[in-house]
Each structure stands twice: as structure tokens, then as C-alpha cells.
Write a protein that holds these residues in place. Structure first.
Motif, PDB file in Angstrom:
ATOM      1  N   SER A  65       0.826  -1.208   0.000  1.00  0.00           N
ATOM      2  CA  SER A  65       0.000   0.000   0.000  1.00  0.00           C
ATOM      3  C   SER A  65       0.858   1.253   0.000  1.00  0.00           C
ATOM      4  O   SER A  65       0.596   2.202  -0.738  1.00  0.00           O
ATOM      5  N   GLY A  80       2.732   1.561  -3.307  1.00  0.00           N
ATOM      6  CA  GLY A  80       1.876   1.807  -4.464  1.00  0.00           C
ATOM      7  C   GLY A  80       1.791   0.653  -5.436  1.00  0.00           C
ATOM      8  O   GLY A  80       1.425   0.841  -6.592  1.00  0.00           O
ATOM      9  N   SER A  81       2.104  -0.535  -4.999  1.00  0.00           N
ATOM     10  CA  SER A  81       2.040  -1.719  -5.857  1.00  0.00           C
ATOM     11  C   SER A  81       0.641  -2.328  -5.757  1.00  0.00           C
ATOM     12  O   SER A  81       0.350  -3.088  -4.839  1.00  0.00           O
ATOM     13  N   THR A  82      -0.210  -1.994  -6.714  1.00  0.00           N
ATOM     14  CA  THR A  82      -1.604  -2.453  -6.635  1.00  0.00           C
ATOM     15  C   THR A  82      -1.731  -3.962  -6.797  1.00  0.00           C
ATOM     16  O   THR A  82      -2.594  -4.576  -6.167  1.00  0.00           O
ATOM     17  N   GLU A 125      -0.702  -5.450  -3.492  1.00  0.00           N
ATOM     18  CA  GLU A 125      -1.726  -5.117  -2.509  1.00  0.00           C
ATOM     19  C   GLU A 125      -2.942  -6.018  -2.693  1.00  0.00           C
ATOM     20  O   GLU A 125      -3.501  -6.530  -1.721  1.00  0.00           O
ATOM     21  N   ALA A 126      -3.341  -6.247  -3.932  1.00  0.00           N
ATOM     22  CA  ALA A 126      -4.494  -7.108  -4.219  1.00  0.00           C
ATOM     23  C   ALA A 126      -4.225  -8.548  -3.798  1.00  0.00           C
ATOM     24  O   ALA A 126      -5.106  -9.220  -3.234  1.00  0.00           O
ATOM     25  N   SER A 175      -7.754   1.709   1.135  1.00  0.00           N
ATOM     26  CA  SER A 175      -6.579   1.796   0.279  1.00  0.00           C
ATOM     27  C   SER A 175      -5.926   3.159   0.485  1.00  0.00           C
ATOM     28  O   SER A 175      -6.600   4.159   0.633  1.00  0.00           O
ATOM     29  N   GLN A 202      -4.219   4.634  -1.738  1.00  0.00           N
ATOM     30  CA  GLN A 202      -4.043   5.286  -3.036  1.00  0.00           C
ATOM     31  C   GLN A 202      -5.202   6.176  -3.371  1.00  0.00           C
ATOM     32  O   GLN A 202      -6.290   6.051  -3.006  1.00  0.00           O
TER      33      GLN A 202
END
Length: 121
Positions: A91, A94-96, A99-100, A119, A121
Motif C-alpha cells: 500500500s 503503491g504496488s496495486t 496489494e491485491a 486503500s 491510493q
């Protein structure tokens, strides 16, 4: 002895750990019975065997035991703190995708977690 063997193999087939547990239980019972009867010679022999078994496990590396065909190691679930750390780092970084993946792992363990997670972001 049949009861001890049944207890040692309860839940899965005989493995190296089952036989070790059976041996330790048998020696402990032998020691207790001999001590209760006042037969100190047998009690001392049982203690010596217990000591030798413990010494064996202390000296033989676990990797060598794992190589034995009879070794059975149940899977240990991962501590969720690792997935939470992974989620926090992803988070902040910024690595989506990461994170997912972390959210999915945590949501599988605690349903509804992903819906409550804000989140960054």
C-alpha cells in the motif's frame, strides 16, 4: 502396548515421529511402573534409553530426519502478520498487484477483511 501404538498412530499412518512418540511413551510408562514397584534397576535403564533418544534428536539435524521416507511433517499455516506486513508495504509502495494479492490472502483467512481495508491510493 496396543493402546500406546493406537494412540501414536491416531489420525494418520505410522511415521518416524509416531514411532519416536511410541518409544518415548513406552519408556515413560516403563519408568513409572518400575519406580512404583521399587525396581530401580529397570527405572534407571528406562531413563538411560530416554536420555539416549533425546540425545539422538539433539545431535541429528532435522534435515537428515526429513530425508527419511517415514518423516511426516504436517503443514503449518502461515501467520497472518506476514500478509498484513505485505499489504502495508504494498500500500505504501503503491504496488496495486501486490496489494491485491495480500488482500486476497487476508480475505481468505478473515472473510470481509478486504471490504473493510482502506486503500492508501
Amino acid at each position: 502396548m496396543a493402546q500406546l501404538f493406537a494412540r501414536a498412530t491416531e489420525g494418520f499412518g505410522p511415521s518416524l515421529q509416531d514411532y519416536a512418540r511410541l518409544t518415548v511413551d513406552g519408556l515413560a510408562h516403563t519408568y513409572a511402573a518400575a519406580y512404583a514397584e521399587g525396581d530401580h534397576g529397570i527405572a534407571v535403564r528406562a531413563l538411560r534409553e530416554l536420555r539416549a533418544l533425546l540425545q539422538f534428536y539433539a545431535l541429528v539435524p532435522v534435515d537428515r530426519l526429513r530425508a527419511h521416507a517415514g518423516w511426516h511433517e504436517p503443514p503449518v499455516p502461515r501467520d497472518p502478520i506476514f500478509d498484513l506486513e505485505r499489504l502495508l508495504l504494498a500500500s505504501v509502495a503503491g504496488s496495486t498487484a501486490e496489494e491485491a494479492a495480500a488482500l486476497a490472502a487476508l480475505d481468505a483467512r478473515h472473510p470481509g477483511f478486504a471490504a473493510d481495508w482502506p486503500s492508501f491510493q
